[in-house]
Design an enzyme around this catalytic site. Sequence first.
Site, PDB file in Angstrom:
ATOM      1  N   ALA A  97      10.996  60.502  52.328  1.00  7.32           N
ATOM      2  CA  ALA A  97      12.518  59.961  51.216  1.00  7.32           C
ATOM      3  C   ALA A  97      12.437  58.731  51.852  1.00  7.32           C
ATOM      4  CB  ALA A  97      12.672  61.134  50.847  1.00  7.32           C
ATOM      5  N   GLU A 138       5.503  60.378  42.024  1.00 10.37           N
ATOM      6  CA  GLU A 138       5.978  61.092  42.556  1.00 10.37           C
ATOM      7  C   GLU A 138       6.981  62.782  42.133  1.00 10.37           C
ATOM      8  OE1 GLU A 138       6.563  58.745  46.513  1.00 10.37           O
ATOM      9  OE2 GLU A 138       8.168  59.016  45.607  1.00 10.37           O
TER      10      GLU A 138
HETATM   11  C1  5RP Z   1       7.516  56.443  47.661  1.00 13.74           C
HETATM   12  C2  5RP Z   1       8.271  57.094  48.697  1.00 13.74           C
HETATM   13  C3  5RP Z   1       8.298  57.280  50.085  1.00 13.74           C
HETATM   14  O1  5RP Z   1       9.053  58.637  50.024  1.00 13.74           O
HETATM   15  C4  5RP Z   1       9.810  56.645  50.560  1.00 13.74           C
HETATM   16  O2  5RP Z   1       9.967  55.189  50.852  1.00 13.74           O
HETATM   17  C5  5RP Z   1       9.391  57.020  52.456  1.00 13.74           C
HETATM   18  O3  5RP Z   1       8.600  56.464  52.667  1.00 13.74           O
HETATM   19  P1  5RP Z   1       8.059  56.605  54.461  1.00 13.74           P
HETATM   20  O4  5RP Z   1       8.205  57.677  54.723  1.00 13.74           O
HETATM   21  O5  5RP Z   1       7.117  55.745  54.578  1.00 13.74           O
HETATM   22  O6  5RP Z   1       9.715  55.948  54.762  1.00 13.74           O
HETATM   23  O7  5RP Z   1       9.441  57.118  48.109  1.00 13.74           O
HETATM   24  O8  5RP Z   1       7.445  55.446  46.556  1.00 13.74           O
END
Ligand code: 5RP
Length: 221
Positions: free
Chosen positions: A83, A103
Site C-alpha cells: 500500500a 488490485e
Molecule cells: C500499486 C500499488 C502498490 O501496492 C503500492 O504502490 C505500494 O508499492 P510499493 O510496495 O512499491 O511501495 O498499489 O498499484
Amino acid sequence: MTQDELKQAVAREAIKYVVDDAWIGVGSGTTASFFIDELAKMKHRIKGAVSSSEKSTARLKGYGIEVEELNNVDNVPVYVDGADEVTKWGAMIKGGGGALTREKIVAAVARKFVCIVDASKLVPVLGKFPLPVEVIPMARSYVARELVRLGGQPAWRMGFTTDNGNLILDVSGLAIEDPGKLETTINGIAGVVTVGLFAHRGADVTLVGTDRGVETLTPIA
Ligand code: 5RP
C-alpha cells in the site's frame, strides 16, 4: 534496517498466511515483488496465483508459478499486497504503481486481504500520498474538475497508461478523514474506473515492518 529490508521482512511474514493447495492473490509494487520472491520458495505448495498486474504476472511466471485468469477461479482465500498509505484500521491508499483497478478486483474476490508495508506507510490520516484515480481517457478533464470541487488538486500522470488502457489522476491536498465516504463519492463520478481508496474493502491484517520486528495489526470488527 533499510526500507528494502523491512519490505523483505514483511514479505517473509506474509508467507505464513498462504493457504496450501489454493490460489493465492498477488499484488503489485516493490513490496509485492519481495513477496513473489518468497512465494517462489514454496511454489509447490500452492495451486498457483491470480495476479493484479502484468508486471507481477511476468515475475510470477519467471519463477515458474502458474498464473490463472481470475474468471476461472472462484476461491481466493488470501490476497497479499502493499500500500502507499495504510491506517491502523486497514483503510489504504493504493495505486502508486497504477495497478489499482485489478488490485481492487482481486481484493474483492479474496476472503482475506493481507497488507504488507514498511513502517513509513502507516499513517493516522490518509491523504499525504496523492490519491490515484483511474479514469477513462475522454473523461479526464471532467473528472479532474469534479475532484477540484471536492477540494483536491489532481495532476495527470503524464505518459502513463494503465494495464486497462486508462489514465491516472493523482490527487493531492485531501485530508481523508472519512475514507469510506470519499471512496463512495469518487466512485460516483462518471468516467471514474477506480479510486485508489480501499476502505470498503480494506486490509484484514496489516503486517508492518519496523526496526523492532514485524508488527501485526488487525482492525477490530
Ligand atoms: C500499486 C500499488 C502498490 O501496492 C503500492 O504502490 C505500494 O508499492 P510499493 O510496495 O512499491 O511501495 O498499489 O498499484
